[in-house]
Enzyme design. Sequence first.
Site, PDB file in Angstrom:
ATOM      1  N   GLY A 275       5.426  -1.848  21.426  1.00 56.49           N
ATOM      2  CA  GLY A 275       4.020  -2.237  21.427  1.00 56.49           C
ATOM      3  C   GLY A 275       3.154  -1.173  22.064  1.00 56.49           C
TER       4      GLY A 275
ATOM      5  N   CYS B 223      12.025  -0.365  23.078  1.00 50.94           N
ATOM      6  CA  CYS B 223      10.835   0.297  23.631  1.00 50.94           C
ATOM      7  C   CYS B 223      10.076  -0.659  24.562  1.00 50.94           C
ATOM      8  CB  CYS B 223       9.959   0.848  22.510  1.00 50.94           C
ATOM      9  SG  CYS B 223       8.825   2.136  23.073  1.00 50.94           S
ATOM     10  N   TYR B 224       8.904  -1.178  24.172  1.00 55.30           N
ATOM     11  CA  TYR B 224       8.199  -2.140  25.030  1.00 55.30           C
ATOM     12  C   TYR B 224       9.101  -3.348  25.294  1.00 55.30           C
ATOM     13  CZ  TYR B 224       4.401  -5.169  26.734  1.00 55.30           C
ATOM     14  OH  TYR B 224       3.609  -5.999  27.504  1.00 55.30           O
TER      15      TYR B 224
ATOM     16  N   HIS C  28      13.677   3.719  19.007  1.00 55.51           N
ATOM     17  CA  HIS C  28      13.327   2.866  17.867  1.00 55.51           C
ATOM     18  C   HIS C  28      14.463   2.940  16.835  1.00 55.51           C
ATOM     19  CE1 HIS C  28       9.177   1.800  18.919  1.00 55.51           C
ATOM     20  NE2 HIS C  28       9.131   2.983  19.502  1.00 55.51           N
TER      21      HIS C  28
ATOM     22  N   GLU D  27      14.739   1.036  14.337  1.00 59.04           N
ATOM     23  CA  GLU D  27      14.260   0.572  13.036  1.00 59.04           C
ATOM     24  C   GLU D  27      13.802   1.691  12.113  1.00 59.04           C
ATOM     25  OE1 GLU D  27      10.779  -0.043  15.982  1.00 59.04           O
ATOM     26  OE2 GLU D  27      12.960   0.055  15.988  1.00 59.04           O
TER      27      GLU D  27
ATOM     28  N   SER E 230      -5.869   1.702  -8.092  1.00 55.58           N
ATOM     29  CA  SER E 230      -6.133   3.097  -7.734  1.00 55.58           C
ATOM     30  C   SER E 230      -5.319   4.026  -8.623  1.00 55.58           C
ATOM     31  CB  SER E 230      -5.759   3.348  -6.267  1.00 55.58           C
ATOM     32  OG  SER E 230      -4.358   3.337  -6.097  1.00 55.58           O
ATOM     33  N   GLY E 231      -4.255   3.490  -9.221  1.00 57.36           N
ATOM     34  CA  GLY E 231      -3.334   4.329  -9.978  1.00 57.36           C
ATOM     35  C   GLY E 231      -2.127   4.714  -9.144  1.00 57.36           C
ATOM     36  N   GLY E 232      -2.157   4.362  -7.859  1.00 55.85           N
ATOM     37  CA  GLY E 232      -1.033   4.654  -6.976  1.00 55.85           C
ATOM     38  C   GLY E 232       0.088   3.648  -7.134  1.00 55.85           C
ATOM     39  N   VAL E 233       1.166   3.882  -6.424  1.00 59.48           N
ATOM     40  CA  VAL E 233       2.380   3.063  -6.548  1.00 59.48           C
ATOM     41  C   VAL E 233       2.112   1.597  -6.194  1.00 59.48           C
ATOM     42  CG1 VAL E 233       4.713   2.714  -5.623  1.00 59.48           C
ATOM     43  CG2 VAL E 233       3.890   5.024  -6.086  1.00 59.48           C
ATOM     44  N   ASP E 234       1.433   1.356  -5.090  1.00 58.17           N
ATOM     45  CA  ASP E 234       1.265  -0.012  -4.580  1.00 58.17           C
ATOM     46  C   ASP E 234       0.458  -0.884  -5.544  1.00 58.17           C
ATOM     47  OD1 ASP E 234       2.423   1.241  -2.406  1.00 58.17           O
ATOM     48  OD2 ASP E 234       0.505   1.548  -1.405  1.00 58.17           O
ATOM     49  N   SER E 235      -0.694  -0.371  -6.003  1.00 50.95           N
ATOM     50  CA  SER E 235      -1.520  -1.180  -6.895  1.00 50.95           C
ATOM     51  C   SER E 235      -0.870  -1.329  -8.266  1.00 50.95           C
ATOM     52  CB  SER E 235      -2.929  -0.576  -7.030  1.00 50.95           C
ATOM     53  OG  SER E 235      -2.893   0.701  -7.617  1.00 50.95           O
ATOM     54  N   THR E 236      -0.153  -0.296  -8.715  1.00 51.44           N
ATOM     55  CA  THR E 236       0.513  -0.368 -10.022  1.00 51.44           C
ATOM     56  C   THR E 236       1.595  -1.445 -10.026  1.00 51.44           C
ATOM     57  OG1 THR E 236       0.079   1.949 -10.526  1.00 51.44           O
ATOM     58  CG2 THR E 236       1.920   0.931 -11.678  1.00 51.44           C
TER      59      THR E 236
ATOM     60  N   LYS F  92       6.740   0.850   1.579  1.00 54.23           N
ATOM     61  CA  LYS F  92       6.700   1.637   0.348  1.00 54.23           C
ATOM     62  C   LYS F  92       8.030   1.654  -0.397  1.00 54.23           C
ATOM     63  CE  LYS F  92       3.610   4.053  -0.551  1.00 54.23           C
ATOM     64  NZ  LYS F  92       2.377   3.779  -1.315  1.00 54.23           N
TER      65      LYS F  92
END
Length: 637
Positions: A53, A80-81, A169, A171, A222-228, A372
């Site tokens: 954190g 960590c925290y 970390h 993770e 947007s044409g990016g990976v996430d929105s596609t 991602k």
Amino acid sequence: MSRSKIVVLDFGSQYAHLIAKRFRMLGYYSEIALPSTDLSAFENCKGIVFSGGPSSVYDEKVPEFNSEILNLDIPILGLCYGHYIVQLGYNGKVGKADVGEFGFATLNLNPAVKSPLFEGIEPSQQVWMSHQDGVLQIGDGFEVVGSTKDCPFAATQNLAKKRFSLQCHCEVKDTPCGNQIFQNFANYCGMEKNWDQDTVLQVILENIKKEAEGKNVLLFLSGGVDSTITFALLNKALGQERVLGLHIDNGFMRKNESANVADAYHKFGFNNFIVEDASESFLKAIEGLTDPQKKRMAVGENFITVRNEVVAKQNLDESQWMLAQGTLYPDIIESGGTKNSNTIKTHHNRVQGIQDLIAKGLIIEPVKDLYKDEVRAIGKKLGLSAELVMRHPFPGPGLSINVLCNDGKVKAQDVEELPLAQKELESIKLDMFCENCSANLKRSVLPVRSVGVQGDFRTYRFPALLDFGPAKENEWPLGAEAAVKGIRHFPGKREKIEECSSTITNSSKYANRTVIKLYQKPELKDDDLKLQEGYCDRRRLDQLREVDNIVLTELHKTGWYDQIFQHLTIDLPYAATAETATFVLRPVVSEDVMTARFAMLPKEVLGTIVQKIAELPFVDALYFDATNKPPATFGWE
């Protein structure tokens, strides 16, 4: 009957959700909960993880914690925290560490202590650190499992209490043994495999149907990976007749980007989308702005304005349409969207206009709990082509966030701090290079600030610039140093550059990036380059598009586009004139966006890129960003 689970308590770390994701990828169902949560949340819980954190445990305002959780007879792992919370719970002491650690460290296990957490793990391991505090005295009943050069209590355990705590970390991918540590913890907790990707996809599709019941969905593309991939999920769950994709050309796209996006969608069979040229509207919205946060917010709010205009133009009944976004979990975290997190930067999909729509239940974000790499895996499962799934990330604000802006004036704080930063940089010992490199090395501090993330906090500091002098004869393939005067020497060993970069940012109070000079116009002296007045306008964007296109074309041609996660080209208002600029190359490799390493391109690829960019008349200088995340973010704004 409820599913067995591992509960992750979110103390506001950028990486909290990544912990849950790692367990899910290993096949174990996990959930996020607040550290103040009631004990009823731990029904059927087999293990608990305390996240990191942004706070210090001794701060005035710290995340509220239900200390009764420590009394549960359930294994607990603190990171960590969370490491500090576990130690304090058993009378340990925490304070400012003598030396903070950001980035790589070597964890050496104590040969005298056997730990179920490190079963099958080599005694010396690379781990990822991001901390300024440290455990000064371990808690009652704890023993030291491992330490690093600067952290004597990096790993501890109390087997009688079923408690483990680590400073690193686990993770993030940059702790290679992290998955094995989590697997060992799951084994210790008695967890059985109960989660897979088919389940994830099914849950997402069911959630879309439930959230969009009785309504149609308009999606920003947007044409990016996430929105596609969000578009593909919506189409699969609801059918194309209930989904409309809106690709807005905001004037911040890469060269020919909008046309390429439309072609790729048509090839895959998506016909339910429209393209709207709103470039003038967006350029006007950010006109004269220099503050990165205000610029992002202006872009985000203008998306809502354009969306409303398109809804009216298309005669869509607003009461029947929801708005969808390809928001990922890192977007929410970096925008300070979880209760205890710290804002790293404001994402366009978390501006006030969007928050208002979320409050009204008019926003649907199918992949908001994913990272991602998980989204890409879902895209492959849906049958999307590699062209769509493996594109480099391209955020909604596009190139606008790669154009640093300035009113041409050096701020009072910078006037005061730049000399201190220069003096500090000169004092840092850099003895990792050969004699020749060290002899020719010049250090300077750039008079611009870029955003970084250190210990879960946003930093806004100067980049340190290293110049190793003129290129050696035949250093660059194809004789680039002879063809273009002004090309600089670039050390060839990645580990040396990385060590140097980390040494500077770990030792510095004023710097959060390290950049290396690749080229400077031979007729220019260092003193000729000054902070210039410059805004995000069409001229600067067109210049950036040209430089960016050279890089991406060469990466595609050589196959390196598929070997790195993303390349960002940054335009700095630091030049000999207001009409010219300095550009920064920022290639990175990452799995989940939360951490990254700079990508070391081969000299034949980098040399060709430098040579072609140097031929552009508006380029005064070219730098290479050799900083990992943390301490730097991907972009500079």
